[in-house]
Structure formats: structure tokens, C-alpha cells
Design an enzyme around this catalytic site. Structure first.
Site, PDB file in Angstrom:
ATOM      1  N   THR A  12     125.582  29.251  19.297  1.00 49.42           N
ATOM      2  CA  THR A  12     126.151  29.237  17.940  1.00 49.42           C
ATOM      3  C   THR A  12     126.720  27.866  17.576  1.00 49.42           C
ATOM      4  O   THR A  12     126.337  27.272  16.558  1.00 49.42           O
ATOM      5  CB  THR A  12     127.278  30.295  17.854  1.00 49.42           C
ATOM      6  OG1 THR A  12     126.741  31.524  18.318  1.00 49.42           O
ATOM      7  CG2 THR A  12     127.798  30.457  16.457  1.00 49.42           C
ATOM      8  N   VAL A  13     127.622  27.351  18.408  1.00 54.30           N
ATOM      9  CA  VAL A  13     128.278  26.079  18.055  1.00 54.30           C
ATOM     10  C   VAL A  13     127.294  24.912  18.189  1.00 54.30           C
ATOM     11  O   VAL A  13     127.276  24.003  17.347  1.00 54.30           O
ATOM     12  CB  VAL A  13     129.541  25.850  18.923  1.00 54.30           C
ATOM     13  CG1 VAL A  13     130.186  24.515  18.591  1.00 54.30           C
ATOM     14  CG2 VAL A  13     130.543  26.983  18.706  1.00 54.30           C
ATOM     15  N   LYS A 104     137.664  25.527  25.547  1.00 53.90           N
ATOM     16  CA  LYS A 104     139.120  25.612  25.775  1.00 53.90           C
ATOM     17  C   LYS A 104     139.464  26.172  27.136  1.00 53.90           C
ATOM     18  O   LYS A 104     140.444  25.783  27.753  1.00 53.90           O
ATOM     19  CB  LYS A 104     139.790  26.446  24.681  1.00 53.90           C
ATOM     20  CG  LYS A 104     139.277  27.877  24.552  1.00 53.90           C
ATOM     21  CD  LYS A 104     138.402  28.047  23.365  1.00 53.90           C
ATOM     22  CE  LYS A 104     137.585  29.315  23.458  1.00 53.90           C
ATOM     23  NZ  LYS A 104     136.748  29.544  22.311  1.00 53.90           N
ATOM     24  N   VAL A 131     140.264  24.008  19.874  1.00 49.06           N
ATOM     25  CA  VAL A 131     141.409  24.721  19.295  1.00 49.06           C
ATOM     26  C   VAL A 131     141.227  24.824  17.784  1.00 49.06           C
ATOM     27  O   VAL A 131     141.073  23.814  17.102  1.00 49.06           O
ATOM     28  CB  VAL A 131     142.748  23.989  19.582  1.00 49.06           C
ATOM     29  CG1 VAL A 131     143.916  24.772  19.002  1.00 49.06           C
ATOM     30  CG2 VAL A 131     142.941  23.763  21.065  1.00 49.06           C
ATOM     31  N   GLY A 186     130.133  41.190  13.784  1.00 49.25           N
ATOM     32  CA  GLY A 186     129.892  39.955  14.542  1.00 49.25           C
ATOM     33  C   GLY A 186     131.133  39.085  14.665  1.00 49.25           C
ATOM     34  O   GLY A 186     131.052  37.958  15.123  1.00 49.25           O
ATOM     35  N   GLU A 189     133.442  39.502  19.957  1.00 53.66           N
ATOM     36  CA  GLU A 189     132.413  39.468  20.994  1.00 53.66           C
ATOM     37  C   GLU A 189     132.185  40.893  21.511  1.00 53.66           C
ATOM     38  O   GLU A 189     133.069  41.744  21.403  1.00 53.66           O
ATOM     39  CB  GLU A 189     132.914  38.641  22.192  1.00 53.66           C
ATOM     40  CG  GLU A 189     133.412  37.267  21.851  1.00 53.66           C
ATOM     41  CD  GLU A 189     132.288  36.271  21.677  1.00 53.66           C
ATOM     42  OE1 GLU A 189     131.170  36.560  22.121  1.00 53.66           O
ATOM     43  OE2 GLU A 189     132.531  35.224  21.063  1.00 53.66           O
ATOM     44  N   ASP A 200     142.375  33.914  25.110  1.00 54.17           N
ATOM     45  CA  ASP A 200     141.813  32.820  24.319  1.00 54.17           C
ATOM     46  C   ASP A 200     142.942  32.012  23.647  1.00 54.17           C
ATOM     47  O   ASP A 200     142.950  30.778  23.688  1.00 54.17           O
ATOM     48  CB  ASP A 200     140.861  33.421  23.276  1.00 54.17           C
ATOM     49  CG  ASP A 200     140.279  32.379  22.343  1.00 54.17           C
ATOM     50  OD1 ASP A 200     139.417  31.608  22.779  1.00 54.17           O
ATOM     51  OD2 ASP A 200     140.698  32.340  21.171  1.00 54.17           O
ATOM     52  N   LYS A 204     144.312  27.992  24.211  1.00 48.93           N
ATOM     53  CA  LYS A 204     144.480  27.019  23.123  1.00 48.93           C
ATOM     54  C   LYS A 204     145.920  26.491  23.046  1.00 48.93           C
ATOM     55  O   LYS A 204     146.134  25.293  22.842  1.00 48.93           O
ATOM     56  CB  LYS A 204     144.066  27.670  21.799  1.00 48.93           C
ATOM     57  CG  LYS A 204     142.557  27.974  21.762  1.00 48.93           C
ATOM     58  CD  LYS A 204     142.188  28.887  20.606  1.00 48.93           C
ATOM     59  CE  LYS A 204     140.697  29.181  20.557  1.00 48.93           C
ATOM     60  NZ  LYS A 204     140.342  30.242  19.611  1.00 48.93           N
TER      61      LYS A 204
HETATM   62  N1  HSE Z   1     136.878  33.921  19.803  1.00 50.37           N
HETATM   63  C1  HSE Z   1     137.699  32.998  19.084  1.00 50.37           C
HETATM   64  C2  HSE Z   1     138.433  33.733  17.975  1.00 50.37           C
HETATM   65  C3  HSE Z   1     136.929  31.870  18.449  1.00 50.37           C
HETATM   66  O1  HSE Z   1     138.280  34.939  17.797  1.00 50.37           O
HETATM   67  O2  HSE Z   1     139.196  33.066  17.310  1.00 50.37           O
HETATM   68  C4  HSE Z   1     136.505  30.820  19.416  1.00 50.37           C
HETATM   69  O3  HSE Z   1     137.598  30.151  19.944  1.00 50.37           O
END
Ligand code: HSE
Length: 432
Positions: A12-13, A104, A131, A186, A189, A200, A204
Site C-alpha cells: 500500500t505505502v 514504526k 508517525v 478496509g 487490518e 501501534d 509511535k
Molecule cells: N494502522 C495504523 C492506524 C496506520 O490505524 O492508524 C499505520 O500506522
């Protein structure tokens, strides 16, 4: 003249970054002072059509080919994770390449090691995309905010959790239902563990706190609590009392110690962060003199994070024109210890399910008082039979005292279920 780039990881990125580079080529060249061109891309999947014209780009299935290519000056690592991605980053630095990454997890877990390898090889690691997706927080910390001694950070940096909490608050749907919706759309995940359990966001805030407070922060010591246990009921009680629930990443520099933590947090509804809804992210910093600064935007997605990656490549190209020595040592040197969670000071929302009979509130209030916890307000909700929920909002108290008090209160015969405890953050320790 061109700055040649190899991209490892074309998901994706990766596709977003390549799309930005192809479509905004002249804008990028103007800012970089030279053309920034993707020479090669490595990925195992060449079946998926990314909808891009890749005719001028070499395709590979082996990241090491790019790392060893003498033409390539900058390697973009978008593989993710902390195993092979780490090997690619180290390999690229040792082969004299600059590295751009949005990883990250890797930076939060292995930052000190990687930055010291970068310094040894006189190369840079840029990580804007790690981040807040498209929010330019990292470059702001090194650029426009560079002179500020930031001592507080409040951040909504997980879009998935923020989307779930927003939907629960607006439509009253329970956590599991909203999570499924988010997966269908979507946003979340298929394995949403890192997002909904706060991991996550912990990655960050570890990165942000290290940079802002000039000290290494050990990811394993960061208190991390997610949103799985949050109920619509608590969100609504909070709303009634003037608060909005957010998964907040908080970092404070307290002099010799720092606080770095992620947990569901009630914030007053009139704070800017309270209106950050859905998948959006925001980072609010405070610095003496400068006061409050807020960066808000899209925290995920192919193009927002792709822009962050390309902005890093522009920095790499600019630096390649005038190679400067780099000093990363400040934020990977352990200088300040992490304050134990039991010593943090916060206000608390405490919800109890109790028997509805005389003296119950007084008993609970008595235990709180015995533990040096002062009550701000009490909300008793309508009885359900002989039981009723009561919410105590406290003044600032020490977390350890609150936990001891709750142990006592939960043992009272009139208290029917474990207490629900949510910290409140008013974010007003700096007035301006
Ligand atoms: N999965 C992260 C979020 C995005 O839901 O913000 C990627 O860092």
C-alpha cells in the site's frame, strides 16, 4: 543530475510513494534541487496490478539487489516488521545508502542500534511516514519546532482505534460490531491486534518522546492499554459529564523522569483533540513560550503516507548536494528514567455497580478519602432492580493510591462487580 532511489516493499505505502514520485515529479524536483527517480523496486508479488506505469523502473524480487546497486543512493524500506526489514536497513546503511522508512515497530524497538549504524556510516535514516501518516510531525520537530523544548505530547495516532471509538460514541454500536465494520471498510487490518491494543500507538509515541525529550525511551516499559474493554455505556457516561473518550498517547518530560503511556482517556469535550474523529490523527505538543501546537491530518493510507516517504526522499536529495555530519546521539542515549505507572498523577472516572441502599456511597467515598483521593463529582444512575451504577469523578490522585482504594472497594459487600477505571487528561497544565 538525479537522486536514484530503490524501493523495497511494494504494498500500500510503496505504491503510494511511487505514485507520488511519478505524478508530482516536477514539484519534487523543484524542492529537491534535482530529479528524484525510482530506479528499482523489489517485491515478491509482481502479479498485483498497482495501476502505475513502471516501464522505466527495474523490477526485482530481491531487496539485496537494490542495496548492492551502486547507482542507488537512497533505499526506501517498506517491508514492515522487525526481522528482514532490519537486515535491509542495516545492509543499506553499510552499503552507503540513505534509508527512508515508515516502519514504526522497527524504529521503536531497534532505533538506537540503527541510528548508531547510520552515524557510523555517515548516512541518514528518515522516518516521517512512521508517525501520523501524512502529518509532517517528524520534520516539524527538526524544522519549525526545532528551537522549542517540548515537554508534553498528547496524540491521537491510531486511526483504527479512533474510528472505532467515534462510531461507538456516535451510533452506540458495541466494540465488536464496529471492529467488524472497520475491517469490511478496509480501515482495520484483518489482524487488528496492534491497533486496538494500543501497540501501534505505543510504537509511535516512543519515537516522538525520544525525539522531543532527547532521551532513549524503552518501548517495553511504555504502559500500553487498548480499547477492547471499552463499553458504549462508559463512553455515554463520559459524554454526560462533559468528556470524550480517546485512545490517547501521552508523553511528559518531568525533568529527571519522563512519562510515556497509551490508554483510553477521557478529555474535556472543548479540547481540540476531542473533535478529531474517525480515522484522522492529531498530535498536540506543548513547549514553554511557544505554547500549544497541533498537527492534524490523515494518519494512514497509500497517498498520505506516500507523501511522507517522498518528503523524506526530498530531504535525502537535498543532503546529497551538501553532505553534512549527523548527530543522532541525543535521542538514543538513556538520560531520563521512565516514571512508574503507580506514581503518575491523573484524575479518574470510576464506575461501580452497587446495591441501591442507604450508606453505599458513603462507604465508597470513605475508602477513597482514606487513600487520599478527593471526589470531584458523583453521578448515580437509575436503579436496575436493586442494583445501580454510580460514577465517581475524582480530583488528581496518584495511580497507586487509586489501585489500592479499588482493591478495598471491590471487597465491600455492597459492590457487585469490578470497578471500571478510566483516566482523565485535561491537557491544561500549560495555559496557552
Ligand atoms: N494502522 C495504523 C492506524 C496506520 O490505524 O492508524 C499505520 O500506522
Amino acid at each position: 543530475m538525479a537522486y536514484r532511489v530503490g524501493v523495497i516493499g511494494f504494498g500500500t505505502v510503496g505504491s503510494g510513494a511511487v505514485k507520488v514520485l511519478l505524478e508530482n515529479r516536477s514539484q519534487v524536483a523543484r524542492r529537491a534541487g534535482m530529479d528524484v527517480a525510482v530506479s528499482s523496486i523489489a517485491d515478491l508479488d509482481w502479479e498485483t496490478d498497482r495501476g502505475l506505469d513502471l516501464s522505466q523502473i527495474k523490477k526485482s524480487t530481491d531487496g539485496w539487489e537494490l542495496i548492492r546497486d551502486p547507482e542507488i543512493e537512497g533505499v526506501v524500506e517498506l517491508v514492515g516488521g522487525t526481522t528482514i526489514a532490519k537486515e535491509f536497513v542495516i545492509g543499506a546503511l553499510e552499503n552507503g545508502k540513505d534509508v527512508v522508512t515508515a516502519n514504526k515497530a522497527l524504529l521503536a524497538a531497534c532505533g538506537p542500534e540503527l541510528f548508531s549504524i547510520a552515524a557510523k556510516n555517515q548516512r541518514k535514516i528518515h522516518f516521517e511516514g512512521s508517525v501520523g501518516g501524512g502529518i509532517p510531525i517528524i520534520q516539524s520537530l527538526y524544522g519549525g519546532l526545532a528551537s522549542a523544548q517540548i515537554n508534553e505530547i498528547y496524540a491521537i495516532i491510531n486511526g483504527t482505534s479512533n474510528y472505532i471509538l467515534t462510531e461507538m460514541q456516535e451510533y452506540g454500536h458495541p466494540f465488536d460490531t464496529v471492529l467488524k465494520e472497520a475491517q469490511n471498510l478496509g480501515y482495520a487490518e484483518l489482524d487488528p491486534t496492534y491497533d486496538v491494543e494500543g501497540v501501534d500507538a505505543a510504537h509511535k509515541i516512543t519515537i516522538l518522546a525520544s525525539i522531543c525529550f532527547n532521551t532513549q525511551v524503552n518501548l517495553n516499559e511504555v504502559y500500553t492499554q487498548g480499547i477492547r474493554d471499552i463499553t458504549v455505556e462508559d463512553i455515554q457516561f463520559g459524554e454526560t459529564l462533559g468528556y470524550r473518550l480517546k485512545l490517547l498517547a501521552i508523553a511528559k518530560d518531568l525533568g529527571n523522569e519522563v512519562e510515556v503511556r497509551v490508554h483510553p482517556t477521557f478529555i474535556p469535550k472543548n479540547r481540540h483533540l476531542a473533535s478529531v474523529s474517525g480515522v484522522f490523527n492529531a498530535v498536540n505538543t506543548y513547549a514553554e513560550g511557544l505554547g500549544s501546537t497541533i498537527l492534524y491530518g490523515r494518519g494512514a493510507g497509500d497517498l498520505p503516507t506516500g507523501h511522507a516517504v517522498v518528503s523524506d526522499l526530498i530531504q535525502c536529495a537535498q543532503d546529497s548536494l551538501a553532505r553534512r555530519p549527523i548527530d543522532y546521539s541525543n535521542f538514543y542515549t538513556p538520560r531520563k528514567s521512565l516514571r512508574p505507572m503507580s506514581d503518575i498523577i491523573a484524575e479518574y472516572y470510576l464506575r461501580f455497580l452497587v446495591e441501591d441502599r442507604p450508606g453505599v456511597l458513603a462507604k465508597i467515598a470513605g475508602v477513597l478519602g482514606d487513600h487520599n483521593i478527593s471526589i470531584l463529582s458523583v453521578l448515580q444512575l437509575e436503579s436496575e432492580g436493586s442494583q445501580c451504577p454510580v460514577v465517581f469523578m475524582t480530583h488528581e490522585a496518584r495511580e497507586g493510591d487509586v489501585l489500592h482504594a479499588l482493591e478495598h472497594i471491590e471487597n465491600l459487600d455492597v459492590v457487585l462487580a469490578p470497578a471500571k477505571r478510566i483516566r482523565i487528561e485535561k491537557m491544561n497544565s500549560r495555559k496557552n
